[in-house]
Motif scaffolding. Structure first.
Motif, PDB file in Angstrom:
ATOM      1  N   ARG A 165       0.858  -1.180   0.000  1.00 47.72           N
ATOM      2  CA  ARG A 165       0.000   0.000   0.000  1.00 47.72           C
ATOM      3  C   ARG A 165       0.897   1.233   0.000  1.00 47.72           C
ATOM      4  O   ARG A 165       1.893   1.289   0.716  1.00 47.72           O
ATOM      5  CB  ARG A 165      -0.916   0.028   1.221  1.00 47.72           C
ATOM      6  CG  ARG A 165      -1.851  -1.160   1.299  1.00 47.72           C
ATOM      7  CD  ARG A 165      -2.813  -1.185   0.117  1.00 47.72           C
ATOM      8  NE  ARG A 165      -3.513  -2.450   0.021  1.00 47.72           N
ATOM      9  CZ  ARG A 165      -3.286  -3.385  -0.895  1.00 47.72           C
ATOM     10  NH1 ARG A 165      -2.359  -3.215  -1.801  1.00 47.72           N
ATOM     11  NH2 ARG A 165      -3.982  -4.496  -0.927  1.00 47.72           N
ATOM     12  N   PHE A 166       0.535   2.229  -0.800  1.00 48.39           N
ATOM     13  CA  PHE A 166       1.268   3.486  -0.883  1.00 48.39           C
ATOM     14  C   PHE A 166       0.422   4.562  -0.218  1.00 48.39           C
ATOM     15  O   PHE A 166      -0.764   4.692  -0.511  1.00 48.39           O
ATOM     16  CB  PHE A 166       1.528   3.853  -2.348  1.00 48.39           C
ATOM     17  CG  PHE A 166       2.405   2.851  -3.053  1.00 48.39           C
ATOM     18  CD1 PHE A 166       3.782   3.008  -3.063  1.00 48.39           C
ATOM     19  CD2 PHE A 166       1.857   1.754  -3.706  1.00 48.39           C
ATOM     20  CE1 PHE A 166       4.597   2.088  -3.703  1.00 48.39           C
ATOM     21  CE2 PHE A 166       2.664   0.828  -4.353  1.00 48.39           C
ATOM     22  CZ  PHE A 166       4.036   0.995  -4.352  1.00 48.39           C
ATOM     23  N   GLY A 219       3.533  16.869   3.208  1.00 50.60           N
ATOM     24  CA  GLY A 219       4.714  17.296   2.492  1.00 50.60           C
ATOM     25  C   GLY A 219       4.973  16.515   1.215  1.00 50.60           C
ATOM     26  O   GLY A 219       5.969  16.727   0.546  1.00 50.60           O
ATOM     27  N   GLY A 220       4.090  15.566   0.902  1.00 53.96           N
ATOM     28  CA  GLY A 220       4.217  14.831  -0.347  1.00 53.96           C
ATOM     29  C   GLY A 220       5.073  13.580  -0.290  1.00 53.96           C
ATOM     30  O   GLY A 220       5.252  12.903  -1.298  1.00 53.96           O
ATOM     31  N   THR A 221       5.636  13.263   0.870  1.00 57.41           N
ATOM     32  CA  THR A 221       6.420  12.035   1.003  1.00 57.41           C
ATOM     33  C   THR A 221       5.504  10.835   0.828  1.00 57.41           C
ATOM     34  O   THR A 221       4.397  10.807   1.348  1.00 57.41           O
ATOM     35  CB  THR A 221       7.094  11.972   2.390  1.00 57.41           C
ATOM     36  OG1 THR A 221       7.934  13.101   2.536  1.00 57.41           O
ATOM     37  CG2 THR A 221       7.893  10.699   2.569  1.00 57.41           C
TER      38      THR A 221
END
Length: 85
Positions: free
Chosen positions: A52-53, A58-60
């Motif tokens: 799972r992503f 902050g977009g990490t």
């Protein structure tokens, strides 16, 4: 990190995704230089494998292995969009 969570080698990921080992190496070293279709195939293959992503502040992007048991990826390849296997 995602491949390691599944205990997959580059060869395993190449086999499951239908891509070459050299493409897998390029994706891991310089993802911005890889065709979007190849990148998507790897992401979709890892997802089918149980990864799972998650996008953090902050977009990490974080990766985690799902707790549920899934069938072997090779049994599910037909579900991966664009997979020719």
């Amino acid at each position: 990190a995602a491949r390691a969570l599944l205990n997959w080698s580059m060869s395993d990921l190449a086999l499951e995704s239908g891509l070459s080992i050299s493409t897998i190496k390029r994706i891991e070293l310089e993802p911005q230089d890889v065709a979007r279709r190849s990148y998507r195939l790897v992401v979709d293959t890892l997802r089918v494998g149980g990864i799972r992503f998650v996008t953090l502040d902050g977009g990490t992007i974080a990766v985690a292995k799902a707790k549920r048991t899934t069938p072997p990826v090779s049994a599910l390849q037909a579900r991966i969009p664009g997979h020719a296997g």
